[in-house]
Design a protein around this motif. Structure first.
Motif, mmCIF file in Angstrom:
data_model
loop_
_atom_site.group_PDB
_atom_site.id
_atom_site.type_symbol
_atom_site.label_atom_id
_atom_site.label_comp_id
_atom_site.label_asym_id
_atom_site.label_seq_id
_atom_site.Cartn_x
_atom_site.Cartn_y
_atom_site.Cartn_z
ATOM 1 N N GLN A 170 12.918 -14.561 44.014
ATOM 2 C CA GLN A 170 12.769 -13.200 43.519
ATOM 3 C C GLN A 170 11.299 -12.823 43.559
ATOM 4 O O GLN A 170 10.499 -13.379 42.808
ATOM 5 N N ALA A 171 10.964 -11.848 44.432
ATOM 6 C CA ALA A 171 9.582 -11.391 44.553
ATOM 7 C C ALA A 171 9.368 -10.133 43.740
ATOM 8 O O ALA A 171 10.276 -9.304 43.590
ATOM 9 N N SER A 172 8.148 -9.975 43.228
ATOM 10 C CA SER A 172 7.801 -8.791 42.453
ATOM 11 C C SER A 172 6.316 -8.522 42.571
ATOM 12 O O SER A 172 5.559 -9.369 43.056
ATOM 13 N N GLY A 173 5.890 -7.349 42.078
ATOM 14 C CA GLY A 173 4.471 -7.047 42.013
ATOM 15 C C GLY A 173 3.968 -6.061 43.043
ATOM 16 O O GLY A 173 2.792 -5.694 43.011
ATOM 17 N N GLY A 174 4.805 -5.628 43.957
ATOM 18 C CA GLY A 174 4.365 -4.662 44.949
ATOM 19 C C GLY A 174 4.112 -3.303 44.331
ATOM 20 O O GLY A 174 4.431 -3.059 43.169
ATOM 21 N N GLY A 175 3.508 -2.412 45.120
ATOM 22 C CA GLY A 175 3.249 -1.075 44.632
ATOM 23 C C GLY A 175 2.304 -0.326 45.542
ATOM 24 O O GLY A 175 2.033 -0.746 46.669
ATOM 25 N N LEU A 176 1.811 0.789 45.016
ATOM 26 C CA LEU A 176 0.876 1.648 45.759
ATOM 27 C C LEU A 176 -0.523 1.455 45.185
ATOM 28 O O LEU A 176 -0.709 1.511 43.957
ATOM 29 N N VAL A 177 -1.493 1.243 46.062
ATOM 30 C CA VAL A 177 -2.862 1.020 45.611
ATOM 31 C C VAL A 177 -3.818 1.669 46.611
ATOM 32 O O VAL A 177 -3.495 1.804 47.798
ATOM 33 N N MET A 178 -4.978 2.058 46.124
ATOM 34 C CA MET A 178 -6.010 2.614 47.000
ATOM 35 C C MET A 178 -6.690 1.486 47.765
ATOM 36 O O MET A 178 -6.770 0.348 47.298
ATOM 37 N N ALA A 179 -7.229 1.815 48.931
ATOM 38 C CA ALA A 179 -7.994 0.830 49.692
ATOM 39 C C ALA A 179 -9.133 0.287 48.833
ATOM 40 O O ALA A 179 -9.785 1.045 48.095
ATOM 41 N N GLY A 180 -9.334 -1.023 48.918
ATOM 42 C CA GLY A 180 -10.332 -1.674 48.089
ATOM 43 C C GLY A 180 -9.790 -2.199 46.775
ATOM 44 O O GLY A 180 -10.468 -2.948 46.074
#
Length: 123
Positions: A4-14
């Motif tokens: 079970q993978a988790s922790g993804g999302g949307l983030v700004m470069a850097g």
């Protein structure tokens, strides 16, 4: 065996994200674990892998110095710390388990796969 993978999302470069993968298996401590990713329209590629002891890690050249893989055997969890993220890191990230003890970059060596978690890096 389940992953079970988790922790993804949307983030700004850097920016940074931390992915986690929890494995449910009777003999987790002997499994090498790896992360792969697949961007839209591209083939799946290797990211990082770790030996069952946690003492040996390997990383793809594209992520060396930015990503770190670690594992907490007591909690059956592997982490992928991703720093200084770039738009080209955008992909679905998959964790995988290999019944051999040695980490490898070859996807065919892995016996079990998680469902994937999406990472999007905006510029």
């Amino acid at each position: 065996v389940q992953l079970q993978a988790s922790g993804g999302g949307l983030v700004m470069a850097g920016g940074s994200l931390r992915l986690s993968c929890t494995l449910t298996a009777p003999t987790f401590s002997t499994y090498a674990m790896g992360w792969f990713r697949q961007a839209p329209g591209k083939e799946r590629e290797f990211v990082s892998a770790i030996r069952y002891t946690g003492r040996t890690t390997i990383h793809a050249d594209a992520v060396k110095g930015r990503f770190t893989i670690s594992r907490d055997a007591g909690k059956n969890t592997v982490h992928l710390q991703m720093n200084n993220l770039k738009p080209e890191d955008t992909a679905v990230y998959y964790c995988a388990a290999d019944r051999t003890t040695v980490p490898t970059a070859y996807a065919d060596n892995y016996d079990f796969w998680g469902q994937g978690t999406e990472v999007t890096v905006s510029s």
